[in-house]
Design a protein around this motif. Structure first.
Motif, PDB file in Angstrom:
ATOM      1  N   LEU A   1      -3.342  10.941  -3.005  1.00 34.74           N
ATOM      2  CA  LEU A   1      -4.137   9.812  -2.545  1.00 34.74           C
ATOM      3  C   LEU A   1      -3.638   9.294  -1.199  1.00 34.74           C
ATOM      4  O   LEU A   1      -2.431   9.274  -0.940  1.00 34.74           O
ATOM      5  CB  LEU A   1      -4.083   8.677  -3.574  1.00 34.74           C
ATOM      6  CG  LEU A   1      -4.489   9.037  -5.003  1.00 34.74           C
ATOM      7  CD1 LEU A   1      -4.257   7.853  -5.926  1.00 34.74           C
ATOM      8  CD2 LEU A   1      -5.944   9.490  -5.055  1.00 34.74           C
ATOM      9  N   ILE A   2      -4.574   8.883  -0.372  1.00 36.59           N
ATOM     10  CA  ILE A   2      -4.246   8.240   0.899  1.00 36.59           C
ATOM     11  C   ILE A   2      -4.564   6.756   0.754  1.00 36.59           C
ATOM     12  O   ILE A   2      -5.708   6.384   0.459  1.00 36.59           O
ATOM     13  CB  ILE A   2      -5.039   8.850   2.067  1.00 36.59           C
ATOM     14  CG1 ILE A   2      -4.678  10.327   2.219  1.00 36.59           C
ATOM     15  CG2 ILE A   2      -4.758   8.098   3.360  1.00 36.59           C
ATOM     16  CD1 ILE A   2      -5.482  11.038   3.290  1.00 36.59           C
ATOM     17  N   VAL A   3      -3.568   5.924   0.941  1.00 33.49           N
ATOM     18  CA  VAL A   3      -3.699   4.489   0.717  1.00 33.49           C
ATOM     19  C   VAL A   3      -3.615   3.763   2.057  1.00 33.49           C
ATOM     20  O   VAL A   3      -2.608   3.861   2.759  1.00 33.49           O
ATOM     21  CB  VAL A   3      -2.613   3.985  -0.247  1.00 33.49           C
ATOM     22  CG1 VAL A   3      -2.813   2.512  -0.566  1.00 33.49           C
ATOM     23  CG2 VAL A   3      -2.618   4.813  -1.525  1.00 33.49           C
ATOM     24  N   GLU A   4      -4.674   3.041   2.400  1.00 36.67           N
ATOM     25  CA  GLU A   4      -4.751   2.331   3.676  1.00 36.67           C
ATOM     26  C   GLU A   4      -4.684   0.833   3.428  1.00 36.67           C
ATOM     27  O   GLU A   4      -5.385   0.304   2.575  1.00 36.67           O
ATOM     28  CB  GLU A   4      -6.070   2.670   4.393  1.00 36.67           C
ATOM     29  CG  GLU A   4      -6.353   4.161   4.490  1.00 36.67           C
ATOM     30  CD  GLU A   4      -7.794   4.442   4.879  1.00 36.67           C
ATOM     31  OE1 GLU A   4      -8.608   3.486   4.862  1.00 36.67           O
ATOM     32  OE2 GLU A   4      -8.115   5.596   5.199  1.00 36.67           O
ATOM     33  N   THR A   5      -3.861   0.120   4.191  1.00 38.63           N
ATOM     34  CA  THR A   5      -3.791  -1.331   4.051  1.00 38.63           C
ATOM     35  C   THR A   5      -5.036  -1.974   4.645  1.00 38.63           C
ATOM     36  O   THR A   5      -5.528  -1.559   5.689  1.00 38.63           O
ATOM     37  CB  THR A   5      -2.546  -1.889   4.745  1.00 38.63           C
ATOM     38  OG1 THR A   5      -2.533  -1.483   6.117  1.00 38.63           O
ATOM     39  CG2 THR A   5      -1.275  -1.406   4.070  1.00 38.63           C
TER      40      THR A   5
ATOM     41  N   GLY B   1      -1.198  -8.319   3.796  1.00 32.50           N
ATOM     42  CA  GLY B   1      -0.678  -8.598   2.467  1.00 32.50           C
ATOM     43  C   GLY B   1      -0.604  -7.334   1.635  1.00 32.50           C
ATOM     44  O   GLY B   1      -0.068  -6.320   2.061  1.00 32.50           O
ATOM     45  N   SER B   2      -1.207  -7.362   0.444  1.00 30.32           N
ATOM     46  CA  SER B   2      -1.076  -6.227  -0.473  1.00 30.32           C
ATOM     47  C   SER B   2      -2.428  -5.639  -0.857  1.00 30.32           C
ATOM     48  O   SER B   2      -2.535  -4.975  -1.880  1.00 30.32           O
ATOM     49  CB  SER B   2      -0.332  -6.683  -1.739  1.00 30.32           C
ATOM     50  OG  SER B   2      -0.999  -7.778  -2.328  1.00 30.32           O
ATOM     51  N   ARG B   3      -3.479  -5.878  -0.070  1.00 28.76           N
ATOM     52  CA  ARG B   3      -4.791  -5.305  -0.368  1.00 28.76           C
ATOM     53  C   ARG B   3      -4.908  -3.936   0.289  1.00 28.76           C
ATOM     54  O   ARG B   3      -4.557  -3.753   1.467  1.00 28.76           O
ATOM     55  CB  ARG B   3      -5.910  -6.220   0.109  1.00 28.76           C
ATOM     56  CG  ARG B   3      -5.895  -7.578  -0.564  1.00 28.76           C
ATOM     57  CD  ARG B   3      -7.249  -8.243  -0.581  1.00 28.76           C
ATOM     58  NE  ARG B   3      -7.989  -8.127   0.666  1.00 28.76           N
ATOM     59  CZ  ARG B   3      -9.212  -8.613   0.845  1.00 28.76           C
ATOM     60  NH1 ARG B   3      -9.818  -9.245  -0.134  1.00 28.76           N
ATOM     61  NH2 ARG B   3      -9.833  -8.487   1.999  1.00 28.76           N
ATOM     62  N   VAL B   4      -5.399  -2.955  -0.473  1.00 28.30           N
ATOM     63  CA  VAL B   4      -5.440  -1.570   0.006  1.00 28.30           C
ATOM     64  C   VAL B   4      -6.780  -0.932  -0.319  1.00 28.30           C
ATOM     65  O   VAL B   4      -7.524  -1.389  -1.187  1.00 28.30           O
ATOM     66  CB  VAL B   4      -4.304  -0.728  -0.626  1.00 28.30           C
ATOM     67  CG1 VAL B   4      -2.948  -1.247  -0.204  1.00 28.30           C
ATOM     68  CG2 VAL B   4      -4.433  -0.711  -2.151  1.00 28.30           C
ATOM     69  N   ARG B   5      -7.073   0.154   0.404  1.00 32.78           N
ATOM     70  CA  ARG B   5      -8.198   1.045   0.111  1.00 32.78           C
ATOM     71  C   ARG B   5      -7.609   2.402  -0.255  1.00 32.78           C
ATOM     72  O   ARG B   5      -6.721   2.902   0.438  1.00 32.78           O
ATOM     73  CB  ARG B   5      -9.126   1.170   1.317  1.00 32.78           C
ATOM     74  CG  ARG B   5      -9.689  -0.166   1.784  1.00 32.78           C
ATOM     75  CD  ARG B   5     -10.496   0.004   3.072  1.00 32.78           C
ATOM     76  NE  ARG B   5     -10.830  -1.290   3.659  1.00 32.78           N
ATOM     77  CZ  ARG B   5     -11.908  -1.993   3.362  1.00 32.78           C
ATOM     78  NH1 ARG B   5     -12.769  -1.510   2.491  1.00 32.78           N
ATOM     79  NH2 ARG B   5     -12.138  -3.172   3.909  1.00 32.78           N
ATOM     80  N   ILE B   6      -8.099   3.000  -1.327  1.00 29.32           N
ATOM     81  CA  ILE B   6      -7.524   4.242  -1.843  1.00 29.32           C
ATOM     82  C   ILE B   6      -8.579   5.335  -1.792  1.00 29.32           C
ATOM     83  O   ILE B   6      -9.687   5.173  -2.316  1.00 29.32           O
ATOM     84  CB  ILE B   6      -7.036   4.053  -3.292  1.00 29.32           C
ATOM     85  CG1 ILE B   6      -6.052   2.886  -3.375  1.00 29.32           C
ATOM     86  CG2 ILE B   6      -6.395   5.329  -3.813  1.00 29.32           C
ATOM     87  CD1 ILE B   6      -5.660   2.512  -4.788  1.00 29.32           C
ATOM     88  N   LYS B   7      -8.238   6.463  -1.166  1.00 29.94           N
ATOM     89  CA  LYS B   7      -9.169   7.588  -1.126  1.00 29.94           C
ATOM     90  C   LYS B   7      -8.443   8.888  -1.439  1.00 29.94           C
ATOM     91  O   LYS B   7      -7.218   9.007  -1.252  1.00 29.94           O
ATOM     92  CB  LYS B   7      -9.849   7.679   0.244  1.00 29.94           C
ATOM     93  CG  LYS B   7      -8.954   8.122   1.385  1.00 29.94           C
ATOM     94  CD  LYS B   7      -9.766   8.273   2.674  1.00 29.94           C
ATOM     95  CE  LYS B   7      -8.892   8.730   3.835  1.00 29.94           C
ATOM     96  NZ  LYS B   7      -9.681   8.894   5.086  1.00 29.94           N
TER      97      LYS B   7
END
Length: 214
Positions: free
Chosen positions: A86-90, A94-100
């Motif tokens: 998975l590639i996790v983008e902030t 803070g701690s909110r991310v988008r996961i693809k």
């Protein structure tokens, strides 16, 4: 009335007014915690985005979250599976991310029914999750659009509806793991000593310590 007493009363009244003005003009210190909380709720367009690569190990299924080519999402992948990377983008500082998915490019999102779906465009708030580190050191992922709804999987690795999830449930607990065979960006370096030439002060210190002896 005695002039002295009237003057004294005037001075007292003037001091009283000055004290009131001082109390009014005093400002409370800024609430930095509140500022961080408010800024964490909006997309940060100024800071540099942080991109990480890892796997999400499901506590219930014992496998890893994966995004398949048909946009379906489950927690049935083995360690090192290509679809589990998975590639996790902030999204904020803070701690909110988008996961693809690294292999498919599809983002993990949640629809209004609480179902996990894959999307090619992850700009919507339904594709943003807040990382919450729990007391047991597991991580829960709460959807930013549907507050109180979490990413969750059953023991068989099937997605569970967000509307039926709670933070204390095992189904919402995950562990971040590096992909199998993944190397850190910087190789481990041995500690090295650097020899600097002595100056006058260091020479005096060295000579004095050698004369003192053990």
């Amino acid at each position: 009335m005695d002039p002295c007493s009237s003057l004294f009363s005037y001075v007292l009244m003037h001091l009283f007014v000055l004290c009131l003005q001082a109390q009014v003009t005093v400002q409370s210190p800024p609430n930095f915690t509140q500022h961080v909380r408010e800024q964490s709720l909006v997309t940060d367009q100024l800071s540099r985005r942080l991109v990480r690569t890892y796997q999400l190990y499901s506590r219930t299924s014992g496998k890893h979250v994966q995004i398949l080519d048909n946009k379906k999402i489950n927690a049935m992948a083995e360690d090192g599976d290509v679809h589990a990377k998975l590639i996790v983008e902030t999204d904020t500082f803070g701690s909110r991310v988008r996961i693809k998915g690294a292999a498919t490019g599809f983002y993990i999102c949640m629809n209004k029914k609480g179902k996990l779906i894959g999307k090619s465009n992850g700009k919507g708030k339904d594709c943003v999750f807040t990382e919450i580190v729990l007391e047991n050191n597991y991580t829960a992922l709460q959807n930013a659009k549907y507050e109180g709804w979490y990413m969750a999987f059953t023991r068989k690795g099937r997605p569970r509806k967000g509307s039926k999830t709670r933070q204390h449930q095992r189904e919402v607990h995950f562990m971040k793991r590096l992909p199998k065979g993944h190397q850190t960006t910087e190789p481990h370096r041995r500690f090295e000593f650097l020899n600097y030439p002595f100056n006058r002060r260091s020479k005096r210190t060295r000579n004095s310590s050698s004369r003192a002896g053990p």
